[in-house]
Design an enzyme around this catalytic site. Structure first.
Site, short mmCIF file in Angstrom:
data_model
loop_
_atom_site.label_atom_id
_atom_site.label_comp_id
_atom_site.label_asym_id
_atom_site.label_seq_id
_atom_site.Cartn_x
_atom_site.Cartn_y
_atom_site.Cartn_z
N HIS A 161 0.79 -1.24 0.00
CA HIS A 161 0.00 0.00 0.00
C HIS A 161 0.83 1.30 0.00
CE1 HIS A 161 -3.19 -2.81 1.03
NE2 HIS A 161 -2.43 -3.23 2.02
C1 BDR Z 1 -2.52 0.49 5.62
O1 BDR Z 1 -2.62 -0.12 6.90
C2 BDR Z 1 -1.37 -0.64 7.28
O2 BDR Z 1 -1.49 -1.97 7.65
C3 BDR Z 1 -0.43 -0.48 6.11
O3 BDR Z 1 0.86 -0.12 6.55
C4 BDR Z 1 -1.06 0.58 5.27
O4 BDR Z 1 -0.56 1.86 5.61
C5 BDR Z 1 -3.35 -0.31 4.64
O5 BDR Z 1 -4.70 -0.31 5.03
#
Ligand code: BDR
Ligand code: CA
Length: 346
Positions: A260
């Site tokens: 992400h």
């Molecule tokens: C986001 O939540 C975290 O687990 C990850 O680092 C990312 O920023 C994704 O939903």
């Protein structure tokens, strides 16, 4: 070409680690500093992991790290326990609930570098006030507590900020609740403060990041680059391929893992990586019910009465990215790592 000045706010976190690597090594980015926040793991671990990544890439003299905030603005939700409760594995002193995807300690050596003395929100205010107007892009890829605290502390920083490119929000794809995305859910009030600040906000949502999957073949190609940063990126992709972030096709074959946070960094310098962006009103549900922390887009149901008595959408305050170009994203990550390798050997 002038480099894009950014401040990265992280809860490192395996995908945060890749975002840090890309922001530090990209020759299109001037990384002014990194701030940490509690999120994927506890603040002490997100901070320690951040220092590990900076030092692993040899940038400890160039990139200052500022420790931020553990608890959300309203302090009712923390990712590892809800409303003040501690989950059993914490009481037993065990590893994080997310140890598969976000280990308490990233698998690289413990850092010798230290955080700066100032705390994140205080540094954000001081640093931003010292900068020209509209010159710094903020890139929060964790809960947005530090940014909200800084905005509430001194709103003169707003005119220093060029824009916000955040990872967070959800419309079609959500986690960890039935409608919310993690970074928003972990501090909904903070995100609403940012969304109502008048800043230019791009949301690189979970819908978009779930489009930008990286495969095990791509991880292998990255590992073959043969540098320390590349090996870390490859390990993070592989780790996520094996965990809940790995996606499979209808035959249960692995098609890739969502990384992400680096997609938000990529979108700062290459907005074209986001292929479907809605200009929309966007707010966060702050009712303490089932929908707490959900991203509410005006496109669908946030209607108010207009001057003519007819329903109309709330004003646009957000560029909400829904889709992303995974090939472009992969090439961007790969090129950064190749250029870094070549700059080390000349
Ligand atoms: C986001 O939540 C975290 O687990 C990850 O680092 C990312 O920023 C994704 O939903
Ligand atoms: Ca994150």
């Amino acid at each position: 070409m002038e480099k894009e000045k950014i401040i990265l706010d992280v809860d490192t976190g395996s995908d945060d680690a890749v975002a840090i690597v890309c922001a530090m090594l990209s020759d299109e980015i001037d990384l002014l500093g990194i701030t940490t926040v509690g999120g994927n793991v506890e603040l002490k671990n997100t901070t320690d992991n951040t220092l590990r990544v900076v030092e692993w890439c040899g940038r400890q003299d160039e990139v200052p790290v500022y420790m931020g905030t553990e608890l959300s603005i309203a302090a009712t939700l923390v990712p590892w326990g809800i409303q003040g409760m501690t989950l059993p594995h914490r009481e037993a002193g065990g590893e994080s609930e997310f140890s598969g995807i976000h280990p308490d300690h990233l698998p690289i050596p413990a850092p010798t570098m230290k955080t700066q003395d100032k705390r994140a929100a205080i540094w954000l205010v001081e640093k931003l006030l010292s900068m020209p107007d509209h010159s710094v892009t903020l890139v929060p890829v964790g809960p947005q507590t530090n940014m909200a605290l800084a905005i509430r502390s001194d709103d003169r920083i707003l005119k220093k900020i060029k824009r916000v490119v955040m990872m967070g929000g959800s419309h079609n794809v959500y986690y960890p609740t039935q409608g919310a995305e993690f970074n928003v859910w972990a501090d909904p009030e903070a995100v609403e403060i940012v969304l109502t600040s008048g800043l230019d906000v791009t949301m690189v949502s979970l819908d978009a990041t779930s489009d930008a999957l990286l495969s095990k073949e791509q991880a292998a190609a990255i590992r073959a680059i043969g540098t320390k940063p590349a090996s870390l990126v490859a390990t993070m992709i592989e780790q996520r391929l094996g965990g809940a972030e790995g996606s499979v096709d209808y035959e249960n074959k692995s098609v890739g893992a969502a990384l992400h946070d680096p997609l938000a960094v990529c979108a700062v310098v290459h907005p074209e990586v986001l292929t479907d962006v809605w200009d929309t009103s966007c707010h966060i549900d702050l009712g303490r019910g089932m929908a707490y922390g959900e991203t509410v887009l005006g496109r669908n149901y946030m209607l108010i009465e207009g001057p003519d008595g007819e329903p109309q959408n709330l004003p646009v305050n957000c560029h909400y990215a829904r889709r992303a170009d995974s090939e472009f994203f992969y090439n961007w990550v790969y090129d950064i790592l190749i250029k870094d390798r070549d700059s080390r050997t000349v």
